[in-house]
Scaffold this motif. Structure first.
Motif, PDB file in Angstrom:
ATOM      1  N   SER A  90       0.651  -1.004   0.000  1.00 19.39           N
ATOM      2  CA  SER A  90       0.000   0.000   0.000  1.00 19.39           C
ATOM      3  C   SER A  90       0.768   1.184   0.000  1.00 19.39           C
ATOM      4  O   SER A  90       1.090   1.798   0.855  1.00 19.39           O
ATOM      5  CB  SER A  90      -1.295   0.007   0.452  1.00 19.39           C
ATOM      6  N   VAL A 122      -8.275   4.347  13.912  1.00 19.41           N
ATOM      7  CA  VAL A 122      -9.320   4.151  12.905  1.00 19.41           C
ATOM      8  C   VAL A 122     -10.625   4.708  13.455  1.00 19.41           C
ATOM      9  O   VAL A 122     -10.800   4.848  14.669  1.00 19.41           O
ATOM     10  CB  VAL A 122      -9.474   2.660  12.530  1.00 19.41           C
ATOM     11  N   LEU A 166      -6.098  -2.829  13.581  1.00 21.44           N
ATOM     12  CA  LEU A 166      -7.221  -3.294  12.761  1.00 21.44           C
ATOM     13  C   LEU A 166      -7.976  -4.434  13.441  1.00 21.44           C
ATOM     14  O   LEU A 166      -9.192  -4.564  13.283  1.00 21.44           O
ATOM     15  CB  LEU A 166      -6.712  -3.748  11.395  1.00 21.44           C
ATOM     16  N   ASN A 200      -3.192   7.158   6.114  1.00 18.30           N
ATOM     17  CA  ASN A 200      -3.703   7.060   4.748  1.00 18.30           C
ATOM     18  C   ASN A 200      -3.828   5.611   4.283  1.00 18.30           C
ATOM     19  O   ASN A 200      -4.694   5.293   3.457  1.00 18.30           O
ATOM     20  CB  ASN A 200      -2.794   7.834   3.796  1.00 18.30           C
ATOM     21  N   GLU A 201      -2.966   4.732   4.784  1.00 15.81           N
ATOM     22  CA  GLU A 201      -3.043   3.320   4.412  1.00 15.81           C
ATOM     23  C   GLU A 201      -4.225   2.622   5.058  1.00 15.81           C
ATOM     24  O   GLU A 201      -4.831   1.717   4.467  1.00 15.81           O
ATOM     25  CB  GLU A 201      -1.754   2.607   4.827  1.00 15.81           C
ATOM     26  N   LEU A 202      -4.552   3.010   6.277  1.00 10.89           N
ATOM     27  CA  LEU A 202      -5.620   2.355   7.017  1.00 10.89           C
ATOM     28  C   LEU A 202      -6.990   2.717   6.451  1.00 10.89           C
ATOM     29  O   LEU A 202      -7.249   3.882   6.134  1.00 10.89           O
ATOM     30  CB  LEU A 202      -5.573   2.777   8.490  1.00 10.89           C
ATOM     31  N   ARG A 203      -7.845   1.754   6.344  1.00 13.63           N
ATOM     32  CA  ARG A 203      -9.228   2.053   5.971  1.00 13.63           C
ATOM     33  C   ARG A 203      -9.876   2.821   7.115  1.00 13.63           C
ATOM     34  O   ARG A 203      -9.832   2.395   8.270  1.00 13.63           O
ATOM     35  CB  ARG A 203      -9.996   0.757   5.709  1.00 13.63           C
ATOM     36  N   ASP A 204     -10.434   3.990   6.813  1.00 15.69           N
ATOM     37  CA  ASP A 204     -11.010   4.879   7.827  1.00 15.69           C
ATOM     38  C   ASP A 204      -9.959   5.318   8.844  1.00 15.69           C
ATOM     39  O   ASP A 204     -10.249   5.499  10.032  1.00 15.69           O
ATOM     40  CB  ASP A 204     -12.184   4.202   8.563  1.00 15.69           C
TER      41      ASP A 204
END
Length: 288
Positions: free
Chosen positions: A8, A149, A203, A222-226
């Motif tokens: 990512s 997150v 996560l 930025n890599e993490l979803r939400d």
């Protein structure tokens, strides 16, 4: 930061946040600077590297943007990869004269002989570490920041008090542990082998947030979803935190590597690398 021992990629970095650029630009030469050093003693034909005519750099595994891109230190892409080749060039080594080895973060800081001539892995300069390794002149002023997150209780935090009942994760051996531990209260600090492991723990809900240096924290957010950038942890060190290149203790190369870093600061190269690679980070509030 000497924590207990348990255990990512982002693109589009085009312009640096003002605060980060000013931090590097204002970084004054430290006591390590050797202005009287004869540059003629800092060339490939006279330096005593591990392998004659070759300069060996070390890097952690894995490495992350914006310091290295694509987990490939030899690409010259990313701030620290580009800086390594710039340092090598100052010492009259070509791109082909550079080799890379992968060394875990803590192993690079351990006493004893090194499989590298110099190592760039976001090492903060501390007096405690100086007992085991040498540091070059600093090349970056850094802050520590908190990432989470959106579903985590940390997402609503706006102050240090809000962090004090949460579970924080950090990479082993880093000053991020010191920053996380400074939060105090009931905050629990979990230590992981890599930032990637800490990200997976976040996560999976094992921790509420993770702590990393500010540019890495923006990458992770930025890599993490939400992903959410919670904010910076204020430093308790009046001198601030700085990254330096690590060399073996009392290495004969230290003075020349420091001279190279100082030269790159003076000729504007550090600023240009900052503008290219530590970019678009934005602003992170300081948690009071």
């Amino acid at each position: 930061m000497m924590p207990p021992m348990h255990s990512s990629f982002i693109t589009g970095w085009k312009t640096i946040a003002v605060l980060l650029l000013l931090a590097v630009s204002a970084c004054a030469p430290p006591a390590d600077t050797v202005p009287s050093l004869d540059p003629r003693k800092c060339t490939k034909d006279v330096l005593g590297t591990l392998y004659p005519g070759i300069f060996t750099f070390g890097a952690d595994r894995p490495v992350y943007p914006p310091w290295y891109m694509g987990d490939d230190p030899a690409s010259g892409e990313g701030f620290e990869s580009a800086l390594a080749y710039a340092v090598a060039a100052k010492l009259q080594y070509t791109h082909d004269d550079v080799r890379w080895v992968r060394v875990p973060f803590n192993a690079a800081l351990a006493p004893g002989s090194k499989p590298f001539d110099a190592n760039l892995s976001q090492f903060s300069i501390t007096d405690q570490r100086r007992a085991a390794v040498d540091f070059s002149s600093p090349y970056f002023d850094v802050a520590q920041a908190v990432v989470t997150v959106r579903r985590s209780p940390a997402a609503a935090v706006t102050s240090l008090d809000g962090l004090r009942k949460l579970r924080l994760g950090v990479q082993v051996g880093t000053t991020s542990y010191t920053a996380a531990a400074s939060v105090g209260g009931e905050a629990a600090v979990e230590v992981y082998n890599t930032n990637g492991d800490a990200k997976m723990a976040l996560l999976d809900g094992e921790i509420d947030a993770l702590v990393a240096d500010l540019p890495t924290a923006f990458t992770l957010a930025n890599e993490l979803r939400d992903g959410v950038m919670v904010g910076q942890i204020p430093s308790s060190d009046d001198d601030g935190e700085r990254f330096g290149i690590v060399l073996g203790h009392q290495s004969p190369l230290t003075r020349c590597v420091s001279w190279a870093v100082d030269s790159l600061r003076e000729d504007g190269t550090l600023d240009r690398l900052t503008q290219r690679w530590l970019a678009d980070a934005g602003r992170a509030p300081v948690l009071g």
